[in-house]
Design a protein around this motif. Sequence first.
Motif, PDB file in Angstrom:
ATOM      1  N   SER A  75      72.130 -32.686 -52.687  1.00 55.33           N
ATOM      2  CA  SER A  75      72.507 -34.071 -52.970  1.00 55.33           C
ATOM      3  C   SER A  75      71.416 -34.865 -53.681  1.00 55.33           C
ATOM      4  N   GLY A  76      70.157 -34.431 -53.542  1.00 50.88           N
ATOM      5  CA  GLY A  76      69.059 -35.211 -54.113  1.00 50.88           C
ATOM      6  C   GLY A  76      68.757 -36.452 -53.289  1.00 50.88           C
ATOM      7  N   LYS A  77      69.294 -36.521 -52.079  1.00 51.46           N
ATOM      8  CA  LYS A  77      69.102 -37.683 -51.194  1.00 51.46           C
ATOM      9  C   LYS A  77      68.419 -37.259 -49.902  1.00 51.46           C
ATOM     10  N   TRP A  78      67.618 -38.171 -49.346  1.00 45.11           N
ATOM     11  CA  TRP A  78      67.003 -37.986 -48.042  1.00 45.11           C
ATOM     12  C   TRP A  78      67.185 -39.286 -47.279  1.00 45.11           C
ATOM     13  N   ASN A  79      67.915 -39.251 -46.176  1.00 41.23           N
ATOM     14  CA  ASN A  79      68.247 -40.451 -45.413  1.00 41.23           C
ATOM     15  C   ASN A  79      68.900 -41.516 -46.301  1.00 41.23           C
ATOM     16  N   SER A  80      69.828 -41.094 -47.111  1.00 39.98           N
ATOM     17  CA  SER A  80      70.605 -41.954 -48.018  1.00 39.98           C
ATOM     18  C   SER A  80      69.772 -42.586 -49.124  1.00 39.98           C
ATOM     19  N   LYS A  81      68.558 -42.124 -49.319  1.00 44.59           N
ATOM     20  CA  LYS A  81      67.708 -42.623 -50.398  1.00 44.59           C
ATOM     21  C   LYS A  81      67.398 -41.460 -51.325  1.00 44.59           C
ATOM     22  N   ASP A  82      66.942 -41.788 -52.544  1.00 40.26           N
ATOM     23  CA  ASP A  82      66.550 -40.718 -53.461  1.00 40.26           C
ATOM     24  C   ASP A  82      65.459 -39.867 -52.816  1.00 40.26           C
ATOM     25  N   ASP A  83      65.638 -38.569 -52.917  1.00 36.14           N
ATOM     26  CA  ASP A  83      64.680 -37.623 -52.339  1.00 36.14           C
ATOM     27  C   ASP A  83      63.485 -37.486 -53.272  1.00 36.14           C
ATOM     28  N   PRO A  84      62.292 -37.917 -52.840  1.00 40.34           N
ATOM     29  CA  PRO A  84      61.116 -37.801 -53.711  1.00 40.34           C
ATOM     30  C   PRO A  84      60.721 -36.346 -53.963  1.00 40.34           C
ATOM     31  N   ASP A  85      61.197 -35.432 -53.133  1.00 38.57           N
ATOM     32  CA  ASP A  85      60.886 -34.005 -53.284  1.00 38.57           C
ATOM     33  C   ASP A  85      62.058 -33.252 -53.897  1.00 38.57           C
ATOM     34  N   ARG A  86      62.880 -33.956 -54.649  1.00 35.67           N
ATOM     35  CA  ARG A  86      64.083 -33.363 -55.232  1.00 35.67           C
ATOM     36  C   ARG A  86      63.755 -32.087 -55.996  1.00 35.67           C
ATOM     37  N   GLY A  87      64.488 -31.049 -55.696  1.00 35.45           N
ATOM     38  CA  GLY A  87      64.348 -29.789 -56.400  1.00 35.45           C
ATOM     39  C   GLY A  87      63.250 -28.877 -55.862  1.00 35.45           C
ATOM     40  N   LYS A  88      62.355 -29.402 -55.039  1.00 36.75           N
ATOM     41  CA  LYS A  88      61.293 -28.556 -54.479  1.00 36.75           C
ATOM     42  C   LYS A  88      61.843 -27.798 -53.275  1.00 36.75           C
ATOM     43  N   GLN A  89      61.582 -26.517 -53.245  1.00 38.48           N
ATOM     44  CA  GLN A  89      62.041 -25.698 -52.126  1.00 38.48           C
ATOM     45  C   GLN A  89      61.232 -25.974 -50.859  1.00 38.48           C
ATOM     46  N   GLU A  90      60.013 -26.477 -51.046  1.00 36.42           N
ATOM     47  CA  GLU A  90      59.116 -26.708 -49.919  1.00 36.42           C
ATOM     48  C   GLU A  90      58.570 -28.131 -49.989  1.00 36.42           C
ATOM     49  N   VAL A  91      58.558 -28.806 -48.844  1.00 36.42           N
ATOM     50  CA  VAL A  91      58.076 -30.179 -48.752  1.00 36.42           C
ATOM     51  C   VAL A  91      56.692 -30.159 -48.111  1.00 36.42           C
ATOM     52  N   GLU A  92      55.796 -30.980 -48.628  1.00 38.68           N
ATOM     53  CA  GLU A  92      54.423 -31.064 -48.133  1.00 38.68           C
ATOM     54  C   GLU A  92      54.209 -32.455 -47.542  1.00 38.68           C
ATOM     55  N   ARG A  93      53.694 -32.512 -46.298  1.00 39.46           N
ATOM     56  CA  ARG A  93      53.394 -33.793 -45.655  1.00 39.46           C
ATOM     57  C   ARG A  93      52.014 -33.728 -45.007  1.00 39.46           C
ATOM     58  N   LYS A  94      51.295 -34.846 -45.074  1.00 37.87           N
ATOM     59  CA  LYS A  94      49.966 -34.933 -44.479  1.00 37.87           C
ATOM     60  C   LYS A  94      50.055 -35.758 -43.195  1.00 37.87           C
ATOM     61  N   TYR A  95      49.395 -35.249 -42.147  1.00 36.62           N
ATOM     62  CA  TYR A  95      49.381 -35.931 -40.858  1.00 36.62           C
ATOM     63  C   TYR A  95      47.972 -35.918 -40.295  1.00 36.62           C
ATOM     64  N   THR A  96      47.608 -37.012 -39.618  1.00 37.84           N
ATOM     65  CA  THR A  96      46.358 -37.068 -38.874  1.00 37.84           C
ATOM     66  C   THR A  96      46.700 -36.848 -37.410  1.00 37.84           C
ATOM     67  N   PRO A  97      46.140 -35.825 -36.782  1.00 32.86           N
ATOM     68  CA  PRO A  97      46.455 -35.556 -35.374  1.00 32.86           C
ATOM     69  C   PRO A  97      46.005 -36.704 -34.478  1.00 32.86           C
ATOM     70  N   VAL A  98      46.716 -36.880 -33.368  1.00 38.01           N
ATOM     71  CA  VAL A  98      46.327 -37.880 -32.372  1.00 38.01           C
ATOM     72  C   VAL A  98      45.632 -37.216 -31.192  1.00 38.01           C
ATOM     73  N   THR A  99      45.511 -35.883 -31.217  1.00 36.71           N
ATOM     74  CA  THR A  99      44.720 -35.163 -30.223  1.00 36.71           C
ATOM     75  C   THR A  99      43.641 -34.393 -30.981  1.00 36.71           C
ATOM     76  N   GLY A 100      42.616 -34.009 -30.246  1.00 30.96           N
ATOM     77  CA  GLY A 100      41.521 -33.262 -30.863  1.00 30.96           C
ATOM     78  C   GLY A 100      41.283 -31.949 -30.135  1.00 30.96           C
ATOM     79  N   ASP A 101      40.062 -31.472 -30.230  1.00 30.94           N
ATOM     80  CA  ASP A 101      39.720 -30.189 -29.622  1.00 30.94           C
ATOM     81  C   ASP A 101      39.646 -30.264 -28.101  1.00 30.94           C
ATOM     82  N   GLU A 102      39.792 -31.455 -27.533  1.00 30.23           N
ATOM     83  CA  GLU A 102      39.786 -31.583 -26.071  1.00 30.23           C
ATOM     84  C   GLU A 102      41.102 -31.079 -25.467  1.00 30.23           C
TER      85      GLU A 102
END
Length: 137
Positions: free
Chosen positions: A103-130
């Motif tokens: 569809s080229g849509k994500w949550n009813s909006k244009d999909d910014p990753d349109r056509g890419k087979q794989e999506v890349e997202r960056k996250y900062t963890p809220v836990t550490g090595d503890e």
Amino acid sequence: RSIAGTRRAQSLGGMDFGDAVRLALPLGLFGLGVALVVYLAPRPPPIFLDKKRKRAQIADVKELSHDTKRYRIALDTARTVLGLPVGKHLVLYVPNPKQCLDSGKWNSKDDPDRGKQEVERKYTPVTGDETPGYVDL
């Protein structure tokens, strides 16, 4: 001493059997002690991140509010730590859902990753090595 006993003592460098036992026993016990310390010494936990792509399982998803979820990612073992310095992020790669590709849509909006087979997202963890065994995003 007899002549035979003297020859035997001289052939062992002036040490008879009793002297050899008195020397070998403490050395053997010392070696055993060192081996036990090395074997039982705490080892650093394995580190998950090694600058290579790895597969991981989502262990849990908890809805914290209407627009926030906490994702718990299981690491290799219960002792494994993430190994990411504080304030750094990690990159997750996931397949782009088929319906987004079609569809080229994500949550009813244009999909910014349109056509890419794989999506890349960056996250900062809220836990550490503890928290060995998992990381929360």
